[in-house]
Design a protein around this motif. Structure first.
Motif, PDB file in Angstrom:
ATOM      1  N   ASN A 570    -138.806 -78.277   0.257  1.00  0.00           N
ATOM      2  CA  ASN A 570    -139.217 -78.657  -1.172  1.00  0.00           C
ATOM      3  C   ASN A 570    -139.216 -80.385  -1.388  1.00  0.00           C
ATOM      4  O   ASN A 570    -140.809 -81.048  -1.317  1.00  0.00           O
ATOM      5  N   ALA A 571    -138.238 -80.809  -1.310  1.00  0.00           N
ATOM      6  CA  ALA A 571    -137.640 -82.243  -1.091  1.00  0.00           C
ATOM      7  C   ALA A 571    -138.206 -83.049  -0.313  1.00  0.00           C
ATOM      8  O   ALA A 571    -139.121 -84.019  -0.596  1.00  0.00           O
ATOM      9  N   CYS A 572    -138.524 -82.833   0.858  1.00  0.00           N
ATOM     10  CA  CYS A 572    -139.232 -83.541   1.883  1.00  0.00           C
ATOM     11  C   CYS A 572    -140.397 -83.466   1.601  1.00  0.00           C
ATOM     12  O   CYS A 572    -141.111 -84.385   2.192  1.00  0.00           O
ATOM     13  N   GLU A 573    -141.189 -82.495   1.731  1.00  0.00           N
ATOM     14  CA  GLU A 573    -142.601 -82.444   1.627  1.00  0.00           C
ATOM     15  C   GLU A 573    -142.315 -82.862   0.142  1.00  0.00           C
ATOM     16  O   GLU A 573    -144.031 -83.662  -0.320  1.00  0.00           O
ATOM     17  N   ALA A 574    -142.014 -83.167  -0.661  1.00  0.00           N
ATOM     18  CA  ALA A 574    -142.295 -83.512  -2.164  1.00  0.00           C
ATOM     19  C   ALA A 574    -142.152 -85.964  -1.563  1.00  0.00           C
ATOM     20  O   ALA A 574    -142.772 -86.187  -2.479  1.00  0.00           O
ATOM     21  N   MET A 575    -141.746 -86.395  -0.655  1.00  0.00           N
ATOM     22  CA  MET A 575    -141.792 -87.473  -0.424  1.00  0.00           C
ATOM     23  C   MET A 575    -142.726 -87.549   0.592  1.00  0.00           C
ATOM     24  O   MET A 575    -142.360 -88.630   0.762  1.00  0.00           O
ATOM     25  N   GLN A 601    -130.883 -84.564  -3.841  1.00  0.00           N
ATOM     26  CA  GLN A 601    -131.158 -84.948  -5.180  1.00  0.00           C
ATOM     27  C   GLN A 601    -133.201 -86.221  -3.820  1.00  0.00           C
ATOM     28  O   GLN A 601    -132.487 -86.148  -2.780  1.00  0.00           O
ATOM     29  N   ASP A 602    -134.219 -85.857  -4.584  1.00  0.00           N
ATOM     30  CA  ASP A 602    -135.636 -86.307  -3.846  1.00  0.00           C
ATOM     31  C   ASP A 602    -136.047 -87.517  -4.063  1.00  0.00           C
ATOM     32  O   ASP A 602    -134.935 -87.751  -5.266  1.00  0.00           O
ATOM     33  N   SER A 603    -136.864 -88.207  -3.937  1.00  0.00           N
ATOM     34  CA  SER A 603    -137.215 -89.310  -4.208  1.00  0.00           C
ATOM     35  C   SER A 603    -138.526 -89.251  -4.077  1.00  0.00           C
ATOM     36  O   SER A 603    -139.405 -89.947  -3.971  1.00  0.00           O
ATOM     37  N   GLY A 604    -139.055 -87.724  -4.460  1.00  0.00           N
ATOM     38  CA  GLY A 604    -140.337 -87.972  -3.914  1.00  0.00           C
ATOM     39  C   GLY A 604    -141.363 -88.002  -5.504  1.00  0.00           C
ATOM     40  O   GLY A 604    -141.064 -88.184  -6.643  1.00  0.00           O
ATOM     41  N   CYS A 605    -142.370 -87.206  -5.562  1.00  0.00           N
ATOM     42  CA  CYS A 605    -143.228 -87.277  -6.651  1.00  0.00           C
ATOM     43  C   CYS A 605    -142.766 -87.045  -8.048  1.00  0.00           C
ATOM     44  O   CYS A 605    -143.513 -86.847  -8.609  1.00  0.00           O
ATOM     45  N   GLY A 606    -141.536 -85.849  -8.263  1.00  0.00           N
ATOM     46  CA  GLY A 606    -141.681 -85.923  -9.033  1.00  0.00           C
ATOM     47  C   GLY A 606    -142.480 -84.618  -9.853  1.00  0.00           C
ATOM     48  O   GLY A 606    -143.232 -84.110  -8.949  1.00  0.00           O
ATOM     49  N   LEU A 607    -142.333 -84.229 -10.825  1.00  0.00           N
ATOM     50  CA  LEU A 607    -143.368 -83.196 -11.209  1.00  0.00           C
ATOM     51  C   LEU A 607    -144.081 -83.910 -12.760  1.00  0.00           C
ATOM     52  O   LEU A 607    -143.117 -84.795 -13.630  1.00  0.00           O
ATOM     53  N   ARG A 608    -145.064 -82.928 -13.735  1.00  0.00           N
ATOM     54  CA  ARG A 608    -145.954 -83.519 -14.451  1.00  0.00           C
ATOM     55  C   ARG A 608    -144.599 -82.056 -15.713  1.00  0.00           C
ATOM     56  O   ARG A 608    -144.417 -81.257 -14.637  1.00  0.00           O
ATOM     57  N   GLY A 626    -149.307 -73.532   0.430  1.00  0.00           N
ATOM     58  CA  GLY A 626    -147.499 -72.721   0.183  1.00  0.00           C
ATOM     59  C   GLY A 626    -147.943 -72.035  -0.370  1.00  0.00           C
ATOM     60  O   GLY A 626    -149.291 -71.047  -0.836  1.00  0.00           O
ATOM     61  N   MET A 627    -146.734 -70.683  -1.148  1.00  0.00           N
ATOM     62  CA  MET A 627    -146.604 -69.251  -0.952  1.00  0.00           C
ATOM     63  C   MET A 627    -146.495 -69.343  -2.152  1.00  0.00           C
ATOM     64  O   MET A 627    -147.128 -68.347  -3.001  1.00  0.00           O
ATOM     65  N   GLY A 628    -145.225 -70.384  -2.933  1.00  0.00           N
ATOM     66  CA  GLY A 628    -145.148 -70.371  -4.494  1.00  0.00           C
ATOM     67  C   GLY A 628    -143.724 -69.354  -4.665  1.00  0.00           C
ATOM     68  O   GLY A 628    -143.349 -69.070  -5.074  1.00  0.00           O
ATOM     69  N   MET A 629    -143.413 -69.292  -3.201  1.00  0.00           N
ATOM     70  CA  MET A 629    -141.878 -67.753  -3.611  1.00  0.00           C
ATOM     71  C   MET A 629    -140.955 -68.206  -3.243  1.00  0.00           C
ATOM     72  O   MET A 629    -140.653 -68.165  -3.061  1.00  0.00           O
ATOM     73  N   GLY A 630    -140.945 -70.089  -2.882  1.00  0.00           N
ATOM     74  CA  GLY A 630    -139.770 -70.151  -2.523  1.00  0.00           C
ATOM     75  C   GLY A 630    -138.473 -70.865  -3.379  1.00  0.00           C
ATOM     76  O   GLY A 630    -137.626 -70.032  -3.815  1.00  0.00           O
ATOM     77  N   LEU A 631    -138.971 -71.214  -4.768  1.00  0.00           N
ATOM     78  CA  LEU A 631    -138.535 -71.327  -5.703  1.00  0.00           C
ATOM     79  C   LEU A 631    -138.305 -70.028  -6.581  1.00  0.00           C
ATOM     80  O   LEU A 631    -136.768 -70.121  -7.148  1.00  0.00           O
ATOM     81  N   SER A 632    -139.046 -69.787  -6.612  1.00  0.00           N
ATOM     82  CA  SER A 632    -138.891 -68.317  -7.024  1.00  0.00           C
ATOM     83  C   SER A 632    -137.695 -67.478  -6.747  1.00  0.00           C
ATOM     84  O   SER A 632    -136.596 -67.192  -7.239  1.00  0.00           O
ATOM     85  N   GLY A 655    -138.899 -88.777  -8.137  1.00  0.00           N
ATOM     86  CA  GLY A 655    -138.415 -87.367  -7.823  1.00  0.00           C
ATOM     87  C   GLY A 655    -137.492 -86.914  -8.735  1.00  0.00           C
ATOM     88  O   GLY A 655    -136.578 -86.975  -9.934  1.00  0.00           O
ATOM     89  N   LEU A 656    -137.269 -85.378  -8.313  1.00  0.00           N
ATOM     90  CA  LEU A 656    -135.753 -84.021  -8.331  1.00  0.00           C
ATOM     91  C   LEU A 656    -135.142 -84.568  -7.989  1.00  0.00           C
ATOM     92  O   LEU A 656    -134.979 -84.749  -7.015  1.00  0.00           O
ATOM     93  N   THR A 657    -134.113 -83.866  -8.723  1.00  0.00           N
ATOM     94  CA  THR A 657    -132.769 -83.041  -8.670  1.00  0.00           C
ATOM     95  C   THR A 657    -132.370 -82.103  -8.386  1.00  0.00           C
ATOM     96  O   THR A 657    -132.624 -80.833  -9.569  1.00  0.00           O
TER      97      THR A 657
END
Ligand code: ADP
Length: 670
Positions: A570-575, A601-608, A626-632, A655-657
């Motif tokens: 996810n982190a890689c994808e966000a960046m 911790q990534d330096s990606g797009c972060g989150l609304r 995406g499947m939307g299953m990963g974080l769940s 980014g997010l941590t």
């Protein structure tokens, strides 16, 4: 005084015959009835006794001759003293030759006599006395009894409660008597009151006079009792409220002679009565108010009771109440329906025998744990359905206690959760299947990477194999030794390949959860390896800040590995959208307070902000593929490990941590 006003004192005054003009006939008649004539010598011996003594005292005159007259007249008697006092007070002083005395009748009765003596000289100078006795017994007795009743009456009057005034007034309404209590009631002493006009005592003199006139007229018309209640004036000007009752007095000739009355001071009583009336009114008002309130409350109560009953009865949940011995005191319709028995049969019966024998000890423990401090508990126990099938019941029981903390009753709300439990089991099975599928998917996603990973050592092995062949072909001891070194490299490259394949197989294998002591750093390194291709492909720089010698955590290695792989991917994808130089992945671990923390911790797009609460939801995705299953899934894995998974926006940069906090197993990882 009433006695004085109703009796003419003149009637009581006795008069000696001689004090009236002499009337022979009258004298003769009375003589027979009440006069005794006798004569005594100087030594008081009777030497003549008139025959009338026989009628009056009952003695034979003959037998009296020669005897001291004191045997018959003026005898020693306790009444003597009273008689003298009476004479003094009531009848005035007697002339010296007259006195009242006690005589004795033959039958022993006491008689009262008025004696008058006169000295007579005999021919030989002997001094005799002629005595005239008048029988006044009847009158004296009348006076005595009158006096007695007067004394009684006076005692009564004077001793009356101080709020009563006894008074009398004459025909012209002047007060002739007032009992001492007038002082207390109206402030006048009896002496001051006597002689005053009665109208002056009324609250308004004019009104008083009208009342007096009225009473007089009524009396003359024959009215005997007059009542009046109203205001009177105290000597100090204050107002007293009196109740008055009067009776008219008439002179012997029938003339109106005034009134005797009794007045009662009811000022305080009237005030008290008024106060009581007010209090009563107030009380009635309050009672009415309270009644209305109660009525309203009752109505509300009835309404809420109906509501409550409706709620209870239309419930599909079971509601029962029971005493500490298990006997039910209440069951709702749903429960009775469930057990297929009428409610009245269930009440009074203990439900304890329904609890499955294997659950009984646990059930007893739960019930024992319900205390005033922790009054409710939720638990599941098995019990038979009417068809004999064992069902799982979930109950939430609340205890009720008396002032001493003794359990009085319990109320339980419950339901049959058999299907629910089965569904939960199914869900768990499905979940684990899904986990497996998801891992396969992850693996699928990583196949390219894996292929690359395998490619590398295989390529190396090939290169070394070719080199070895060349060395061997060339021959010579030195070349052979180099060729041998090459085979070592080949063997290592193949080992790495085998290792990668093994890990991939393990990762994709559907296998039951296996708990073991784990080092979070090691798992992270393996996850990094699994995601290595993705990381490289994304052009992401990895910075590791791992705290060595972490305490061990207890968990399933493959599951935790998958959690980290998901986060890393996810982190890689966000960046992907970030400048290549700014794509930085920081991995940290730390330990404190019995917890191990891993941060990615990534330096990606972060989150609304708006999406923050949906991130862990299943099927939530912002990615095209995406499947939307990963974080769940990560969340479920964390929860299964008693761990916490959360994320934060980086405070100083994009980014997010993601932060995973795991409880340690207690021992350091060996
Ligand atoms: P998927 O990756 O299949 O979309 P996930 O459950 O793994 O499913 O992620 C759900 C969503 O959460 C992603 O689509 C993405 O929008 C967001 N997300 C996950 N990780 C990050 C991250 N590190 N930075 C920003 N957004 C993220």
């Amino acid at each position: 005084m009433p006695l004085e006003t109703t009796q003419d004192p003149q009637d009581l005054e006795l008069s000696f015959a001689a004090t009236r003009p002499f009337d022979f006939h009258a004298w003769l008649t009375t003589w027979q009835r009440e006069f005794v004539f006798f004569r005594v010598d100087a030594r008081n011996r009777i030497n003549y006794m008139a025959p009338s003594v026989r009628d009056i005292l009952g003695y034979d005159p003959e037998t009296m001759l020669g005897r001291d007259y004191h045997e018959y007249f003026d005898v020693e008697d306790p009444m003597q003293a009273q008689l003298h006092e009476l004479s003094e007070r009531m009848m005035g002083a007697e002339p010296p030759d007259v006195h009242r005395c006690v005589a004795r009748r033959r039958n022993g009765d006491r008689a009262y006599f008025l004696l008058r003596a006169r000295e007579v000289r005999g021919p030989f100078g002997v001094v005799d006395r002629e005595m005239m006795g008048q029988d006044i017994t009847v009158r004296i007795e009348a006076v005595l009894s009158l006096r007695q009743s007067e004394r009684k009456y006076r005692r009564l009057v004077e001793g009356l409660r101080s709020e009563y005034i006894i008074y009398a007034r004459d025909a012209n309404d002047f007060i002739t008597y007032a009992s001492p209590s007038i002082q207390k009631v109206l402030g006048y002493s009896p002496d001051e009151a006597v002689g005053r006009h009665a109208a002056g005592f009324y609250g308004l003199e004019q009104a008083g006079q009208t009342i007096l006139d009225h009473f007089r007229r009524d009396s003359q018309a024959g009215k005997v009792v007059h009542n009046y209640a109203g205001e009177f004036r105290h000597r100090n000007g204050g107002v007293r409220f009196l109740e008055v009752q009067e009776r008219p007095i008439f002179a012997p000739d029938g003339r109106y002679a005034g009134m005797e009355g009794i007045a009662r001071d009811v000022t305080e009583a009237a005030a008290a009565a008024r106060e009581i009336r007010e209090l009563k009114d107030e009380l009635e008002r309050r009672v009415a108010h309270r009644t209305e309130q109660l009525q309203r409350m009752n109505e509300e109560l009835r309404a809420s009771e109906t509501r409550y009953r409706d709620v209870v009865e239309t419930q599909t949940e079971f509601i029962i109440r029971w005493r500490p011995d298990g006997s039910r005191t209440f069951v709702n319709e749903a429960y009775a329906r469930y057990l297929g028995r009428p409610a009245h049969e269930l009440i009074g019966e203990s439900f304890f025998p329904r609890v499955h024998s294997e659950d009984r000890a646990r059930f007893d423990d739960v019930i024992a744990s319900i205390t005033p401090a922790h009054p409710s508990a939720t638990y599941e126990v098995r019990g038979p359905r009417p068809d004999g099938v064992m069902a799982w019941m979930q109950w939430t029981t609340r205890g009720f206690f008396d002032a001493d903390g003794q359990a009085v009753e319990d109320q339980a709300v419950g339901r049959d959760v058999t299907e629910l439990r089965e569904a939960a089991d199914l869900l768990r099975q499905k979940e684990s299947h899904l986990t497996h599928l998801s891992r396969l998917a992850t693996a699928g996603e990583m196949v390219a990477g894996i292929a690359h990973e395998i490619n590398q050592p295989l390529h190396a092995a090939k290169t070394f194999a070719e080199a070895a062949r060349r060395h061997l072909q060339a021959g010579g001891a030195e070349r052979i030794s180099t060729a041998i070194d090459c085979t070592t490299e080949i063997s290592e490259a193949i080992s790495r390949t085998v290792q990668i394949i093994r890990r991939l197989r393990e990762f994709t294998k559907a296998k039951p959860v296996e708990l073991e002591s784990l080092d979070v750093n090691a798992i992270l390194r393996e996850a990094l390896e699994l995601a290595a291709y993705e990381i490289r492909r994304s052009g992401v720089a990895v910075r590791k800040r791992l705290t060595e010698r972490l305490p061990a955590v207890y968990g399933d290695r493959v599951q935790l590995e998958q959690l980290f792989v998901n986060l890393l991917v996810n982190a890689c994808e966000a960046m992907a959208g970030a400048q290549p130089a700014e794509r930085l992945l920081t991995i940290r671990t730390a330990a404190a307070d019995g917890l191990v923390t891993a941060q990615i911790q990534d330096s990606g797009c972060g989150l609304r902000e708006a999406d923050a609460h949906r991130l862990f939801d299943a099927f939530y995705t912002t990615k095209k593929e995406g499947m939307g299953m990963g974080l769940s899934l990560c969340k479920s894995i964390a929860e299964a490990h008693g761990a916490d998974l959360r994320f934060e926006s980086n405070p100083d940069g994009p980014g997010l941590t993601f932060i995973l906090t795991l409880p340690t197993s207690g021992a350091p990882f060996a």
